[in-house]
Design a protein around this motif. Sequence first.
Motif, PDB file in Angstrom:
ATOM      1  N   LEU A  75       0.836  -1.133   0.304  1.00  0.00           N
ATOM      2  CA  LEU A  75      -0.320  -0.127  -0.243  1.00  0.00           C
ATOM      3  C   LEU A  75       1.217   1.227   0.380  1.00  0.00           C
ATOM      4  CD1 LEU A  75      -2.593   1.606   0.028  1.00  0.00           C
ATOM      5  CD2 LEU A  75      -2.836   0.655   2.684  1.00  0.00           C
ATOM      6  N   GLY A  76       2.034   1.302   0.553  1.00  0.00           N
ATOM      7  CA  GLY A  76       2.365   2.683   0.483  1.00  0.00           C
ATOM      8  C   GLY A  76       3.104   2.390  -0.580  1.00  0.00           C
ATOM      9  N   ALA A  77       4.060   1.888  -0.895  1.00  0.00           N
ATOM     10  CA  ALA A  77       4.968   1.457  -2.036  1.00  0.00           C
ATOM     11  C   ALA A  77       3.789   2.264  -3.645  1.00  0.00           C
ATOM     12  CB  ALA A  77       5.421   0.220  -2.804  1.00  0.00           C
ATOM     13  N   LEU A  78       2.444   1.721  -3.501  1.00  0.00           N
ATOM     14  CA  LEU A  78       1.366   2.114  -4.312  1.00  0.00           C
ATOM     15  C   LEU A  78       1.482   3.809  -4.457  1.00  0.00           C
ATOM     16  CD1 LEU A  78      -0.848  -1.133  -4.686  1.00  0.00           C
ATOM     17  CD2 LEU A  78       0.626  -0.403  -6.368  1.00  0.00           C
ATOM     18  N   LEU A  82       1.667   5.922  -7.267  1.00  0.00           N
ATOM     19  CA  LEU A  82       0.795   6.278  -8.195  1.00  0.00           C
ATOM     20  C   LEU A  82       0.655   7.477  -7.104  1.00  0.00           C
ATOM     21  CD1 LEU A  82      -1.005   3.116  -8.437  1.00  0.00           C
ATOM     22  CD2 LEU A  82       0.229   3.876  -9.858  1.00  0.00           C
ATOM     23  N   LEU A  83       0.396   8.204  -6.448  1.00  0.00           N
ATOM     24  CA  LEU A  83       0.399   9.334  -5.919  1.00  0.00           C
ATOM     25  C   LEU A  83       0.994  10.703  -5.585  1.00  0.00           C
ATOM     26  CD1 LEU A  83      -2.626  10.533  -4.595  1.00  0.00           C
ATOM     27  CD2 LEU A  83      -2.210  10.252  -2.568  1.00  0.00           C
ATOM     28  N   ILE A  84       1.687  10.077  -4.626  1.00  0.00           N
ATOM     29  CA  ILE A  84       3.386  11.064  -4.789  1.00  0.00           C
ATOM     30  C   ILE A  84       3.985  11.090  -5.609  1.00  0.00           C
ATOM     31  CG2 ILE A  84       4.555  11.312  -3.082  1.00  0.00           C
ATOM     32  CD1 ILE A  84       2.005  11.911  -2.216  1.00  0.00           C
ATOM     33  N   GLN A  85       4.473  10.075  -6.773  1.00  0.00           N
ATOM     34  CA  GLN A  85       5.226  10.473  -7.293  1.00  0.00           C
ATOM     35  C   GLN A  85       5.574  11.752  -8.800  1.00  0.00           C
ATOM     36  OE1 GLN A  85       8.193   8.731  -6.211  1.00  0.00           O
ATOM     37  NE2 GLN A  85       9.021   8.197  -8.269  1.00  0.00           N
ATOM     38  N   ALA A  99      -2.266  15.966  -1.600  1.00  0.00           N
ATOM     39  CA  ALA A  99      -2.993  14.608  -1.855  1.00  0.00           C
ATOM     40  C   ALA A  99      -3.136  13.805  -0.849  1.00  0.00           C
ATOM     41  CB  ALA A  99      -1.413  14.236  -2.855  1.00  0.00           C
ATOM     42  N   THR A 100      -1.835  14.012   0.301  1.00  0.00           N
ATOM     43  CA  THR A 100      -1.871  13.158   1.615  1.00  0.00           C
ATOM     44  C   THR A 100      -3.552  12.964   2.065  1.00  0.00           C
ATOM     45  OG1 THR A 100      -0.415  13.935   2.805  1.00  0.00           O
ATOM     46  CG2 THR A 100       0.450  12.546   1.254  1.00  0.00           C
ATOM     47  N   PRO A 187      13.802   7.125  -8.039  1.00  0.00           N
ATOM     48  CA  PRO A 187      12.194   7.054  -7.396  1.00  0.00           C
ATOM     49  C   PRO A 187      12.156   5.734  -7.010  1.00  0.00           C
ATOM     50  CG  PRO A 187      12.604   7.827  -9.486  1.00  0.00           C
ATOM     51  CD  PRO A 187      14.485   7.681  -9.186  1.00  0.00           C
ATOM     52  N   ARG A 188      13.380   5.243  -7.411  1.00  0.00           N
ATOM     53  CA  ARG A 188      12.584   3.334  -7.125  1.00  0.00           C
ATOM     54  C   ARG A 188      13.008   3.422  -5.244  1.00  0.00           C
ATOM     55  NH1 ARG A 188      16.742  -1.913  -8.436  1.00  0.00           N
ATOM     56  NH2 ARG A 188      15.564  -3.344  -6.980  1.00  0.00           N
ATOM     57  N   ILE A 189      14.562   4.086  -4.582  1.00  0.00           N
ATOM     58  CA  ILE A 189      14.557   3.986  -3.727  1.00  0.00           C
ATOM     59  C   ILE A 189      13.480   4.765  -2.743  1.00  0.00           C
ATOM     60  CG2 ILE A 189      16.078   5.391  -0.884  1.00  0.00           C
ATOM     61  CD1 ILE A 189      17.455   3.544  -2.210  1.00  0.00           C
ATOM     62  N   TYR A 190      12.717   6.095  -3.481  1.00  0.00           N
ATOM     63  CA  TYR A 190      11.187   6.109  -2.803  1.00  0.00           C
ATOM     64  C   TYR A 190      10.422   5.561  -2.354  1.00  0.00           C
ATOM     65  CZ  TYR A 190      13.090  11.372  -3.482  1.00  0.00           C
ATOM     66  OH  TYR A 190      14.000  12.556  -3.218  1.00  0.00           O
ATOM     67  N   ILE A 191       9.973   5.198  -3.234  1.00  0.00           N
ATOM     68  CA  ILE A 191       8.764   3.282  -3.405  1.00  0.00           C
ATOM     69  C   ILE A 191       8.958   3.050  -2.060  1.00  0.00           C
ATOM     70  CG2 ILE A 191       8.166   2.462  -4.686  1.00  0.00           C
ATOM     71  CD1 ILE A 191       8.349   3.052  -7.217  1.00  0.00           C
TER      72      ILE A 191
END
Length: 294
Positions: A75-78, A82-85, A99-100, A187-191
């Motif tokens: 859920l956090g990764a998505l 999908l929302l923050i990135q 957004a959050t 981006p991958r590290i953020y996810i």
Amino acid sequence: MTTFLQVLLNGLMLGGLFAIVAIGLTLIFGIVKVVNFAHGEFLMAGMFVTWLITTRLGLHPYASVIIVVPMMFLLGALTQRLLIQPLMSAEDDHVQIFATVGLSTAMINLALLIFGADIANTPNFGLRTPIEIGPVRVLTGQLYIFIAAIILVIALQLFLKNSQTGRAIRAVAQHRVAAELMGVNVPRIYILSFGLGAACVGLAAVLIAPLYPTSSNIGTYFVLTAFVVVVLGGLGSIPGAFFGALVIGLVDSLSGFYIGSDLREAVVFGIFLLILILKPSGLFGKRMTLSHLS
């Protein structure tokens, strides 16, 4: 004297509970630099899933950790992907916060739609049984939460310091552009980081569910206190979140007993305002943030 010791012990146990909620929040902020206002709703979702697994399958609440933690990581990764990135390049950083907030509202209403406004009580399987420690008492579940908070802090510190992924995370936390130039997939590290923060709150949900009734607004109380803890400990500092939580737990317990239960939140948030005014960097300041763990 016994009463005072009991109040202190209650404060420490409460601090452990606040810590395990706040660690995921400070992890997300320290790396992604986003204040996740849906953090409390992540906790609420994890608690409802724990309740479902325990009541429908008859399993011990702690057994649900094998489902809840991976589910919350996803859920956090998505959420990040999908929302923050898509909003990371926005000129105004407040867009990500809004957004959050929107996600928080959506999750609360979805929980009301699915579970209704009734309170769900997760079977405690003896986790409310008191343990005698000399002249004082502590609930079994509270003790497990406190131990889990200590283990979580140590595990995250070791992961961030010693693993290759942890070093990449610290590099991104310190300077995103420099890390990207060194070949780190930012981006991958953020996810990954958002997923880890959500997984931490999933663990908190499993541990808290047997002790607290679950409802659609359960996350509000915990996340508001978690924000105070994060600011007190220093934004982005995992050790700071832990020790800040202990301070807030003690303040909450002592003020609730000696001043009045109806005023303890006023005392906690009064301290919050004083910190913002006198020492906005928190107890640990920037010296102990994720970017300075090496």
